[in-house]
Design an enzyme around this catalytic site. Structure first.
Site, short mmCIF file in Angstrom:
data_model
loop_
_atom_site.label_atom_id
_atom_site.label_comp_id
_atom_site.label_asym_id
_atom_site.label_seq_id
_atom_site.Cartn_x
_atom_site.Cartn_y
_atom_site.Cartn_z
N ASP A 405 0.89 -1.48 -0.12
CA ASP A 405 0.03 0.14 -0.04
C ASP A 405 0.76 1.49 -0.43
O ASP A 405 1.26 1.56 1.04
CB ASP A 405 -0.60 0.27 0.85
CG ASP A 405 -1.99 1.24 1.15
OD1 ASP A 405 -1.49 2.26 0.37
OD2 ASP A 405 -3.21 0.81 1.78
N HIS A 406 0.83 1.99 -1.00
CA HIS A 406 1.65 2.92 -1.23
C HIS A 406 1.53 4.68 -0.23
O HIS A 406 2.10 4.68 -0.24
CB HIS A 406 2.21 3.69 -2.81
CG HIS A 406 2.98 3.82 -3.61
ND1 HIS A 406 3.98 3.91 -2.82
CD2 HIS A 406 3.39 4.66 -4.51
CE1 HIS A 406 5.21 4.79 -2.78
NE2 HIS A 406 5.18 4.91 -3.53
#
Ligand code: CAO
Length: 433
Positions: A405-406
């Protein structure tokens, strides 16, 4: 031959005098086996009771507001055939239906996600907690909302005690549609509707309904895919040494019927990497402003079942050795395939591993199992020529695909994580660190 049968409230654990909050059928209705009849609710959870029979309802014995316990008579049905729902227990009349537990509310945003609303079939009536302080809605309304993509937590309930009704969901959709269409750069996802195609025009077809597991997991995968900015980082781990050790162990433990696959080592190596990089063993809290760092190491393992993907969770993997992990993996994947995994066994995961190594392929982009922050995809190890000390040597290389999850994890952190993980797998002594 048609006969009148009783449908009773099934085993609902220790709960007694549970309220009926919804009655979905009426006298005279023709229903199929597994159609939902009523919804029961305690202050903690809600569950739907499906019909064990197909047939015509002859007489309703309950109404909204009634209190019932295990064995209470719900209705009489004239069964049109011998069809009995697969999860209805023994086909002897009277039969107690098997309850279907409410999935947690679809969150408004992934930051508010409850522990993964993983695909599940619950042979045991395990009640799930109602989302504290969140909208109250029956499972049928939650499903209706999910089908329309409505975040039920955002719907203002007009029913008793603020309960969300079908009208509330419909009004929510109407209000959303009445909003001006977002201009380019707006927040809404402006996409074309899917075309409706008559496939039969082009050749013979067969229409097959999706399984319940596939529908639930599909909705979760869709939410996670569109709401989490995914990046996938790839690497290869040299597992030549690990695999030799695995084969030795495998020969030793085969007599005990324990299959030692690379997956057991991967679970252990992932735990070591999570200990080294705690932000991977975390979730965003409901506000989206804090990271919740977990001090436990529960690893989800994607299991391919005939009805779709399930993700049982292996608890406290940091406290277990490779052999115990291998034994538990064999046991939980077998139970998942037999649909014997409970809802509770699919909750609380910190990080998921999805291994397609037994099948093949070189790499893939797994979808994060929210509210987790990362997932490891594992493909098939193959022998490759690797350059070492000015020469090529044959090494067994394991392809790894880490989706993260950036919003929370930077690319550099992900690269460090996967490189560290590869090093641990390349040198199993590091598993003991
Ligand atoms: N490289 C090479 N061989 C591998 C391997 C890998 N990465 N992983 C497993 N193998 C081998 C095993 O050693 C085993 O070999 P033998 O039969 O010779 O002993 C064989 O492949 C089959 O392994 P397995 O699949 O039975 O066992 P597993 O522990 O690797 O996996 C499980 C168990 C439950 C994870 C797996 O069966 C499964 O369901 N995988 C699919 C998960 C999935 O669908 N993911 C996709 C999610 S994204 O949509």
């Amino acid at each position: 031959m048609a006969e009148i049968k009783q449908v009773l409230v099934p085993d609902i654990g220790d709960y007694k005098d549970v309220s009926i909050i919804e009655v979905m059928v009426k006298t005279g209705d023709t229903i199929k086996a597994e159609d939902n009849l009523v919804t029961l609710e305690t202050d903690k959870a809600a569950m739907e009771v499906p019909s064990p029979y197909a047939g015509v309802i002859k007489e309703m014995k309950v109404k909204v507001g009634d209190k019932v316990s295990q064995g209470s008579l719900i209705l009489l049905i004239e069964s049109s055939d011998a069809a009995i729902a697969p999860n209805a227990g023994k086909p002897a009349a009277p039969v107690a239906a098997a309850p279907v537990i409410a999935a947690p509310a679809a969150p408004a945003a992934p930051v508010a996600a409850k522990p993964a609303a993983a695909p599940l079939t619950a042979p045991q009536p395990v009640m799930t907690d109602a989302p504290a302080g969140k909208a109250h809605a029956s499972p049928a309304i939650r499903r209706f909302a999910r089908e329309l993509g409505v975040p039920v937590a955002e719907v203002k309930g007009s029913g008793e005690k603020g309960r969300v009704t079908k009208d509330d969901v419909q009004n929510f959709v109407k209000a959303a549609l009445a909003q001006p269409r977002g201009a380019a750069g707006g927040n809404g996802l402006q996409v074309l509707a899917m075309p409706v195609v008559d496939f039969a025009k082009f050749g013979a077809i067969e229409t097959r309904p999706l399984s319940r597991i596939r529908k639930i997991s599909g909705a979760n995968l869709h939410r996670n895919w569109v709401t989490i900015p995914h990046i996938t980082q790839f690497d290869e781990a040299d597992i030549t040494g690990m695999d030799a050790f695995r084969k030795e162990l495998g020969a030793e433990y085969s007599k005990q019927n324990i299959k030692i696959t690379p997956l057991a080592f991967l679970v252990k190596a992932v735990v070591v990497a999570l200990q080294q990089f705690p932000e991977f063993n975390a979730s965003l809290d409901a506000s989206g402003e804090n990271l919740v760092l977990k001090q436990y190491f529960h690893i989800g393992v994607a299991v391919d079942t005939p009805d779709g993907l399930m993700v049982p969770v292996l608890r406290d993997a940091d406290k277990k050795g490779i052999v115990q992990i291998a034994r538990e993996l064999g046991e939980i994947s077998a139970r998942a395939r037999e649909k014997k995994i409970t809802a509770a066994e699919m909750q609380g995961g910190c990080f998921t591993i999805s291994s397609l190594g037994g099948i093949g392929g070189t790499a893939f982009t797994p979808i994060i199992n929210a509210p987790e922050l990362a997932i490891l995809g594992v493909s098939k190890a193959i022998i490759k020529p690797m350059h070492q000390d000015d020469t090529f040597v044959a090494r067994l290389m394991l392809p790894l695909s880490l989706s993260y999850d950036h919003r929370v994890i930077d690319g550099a952190a992900a690269a460090r994580f996967i490189v560290f993980l590869s090093q641990v797998l390349a040198d199993t002594r590091r598993l003991a660190l």
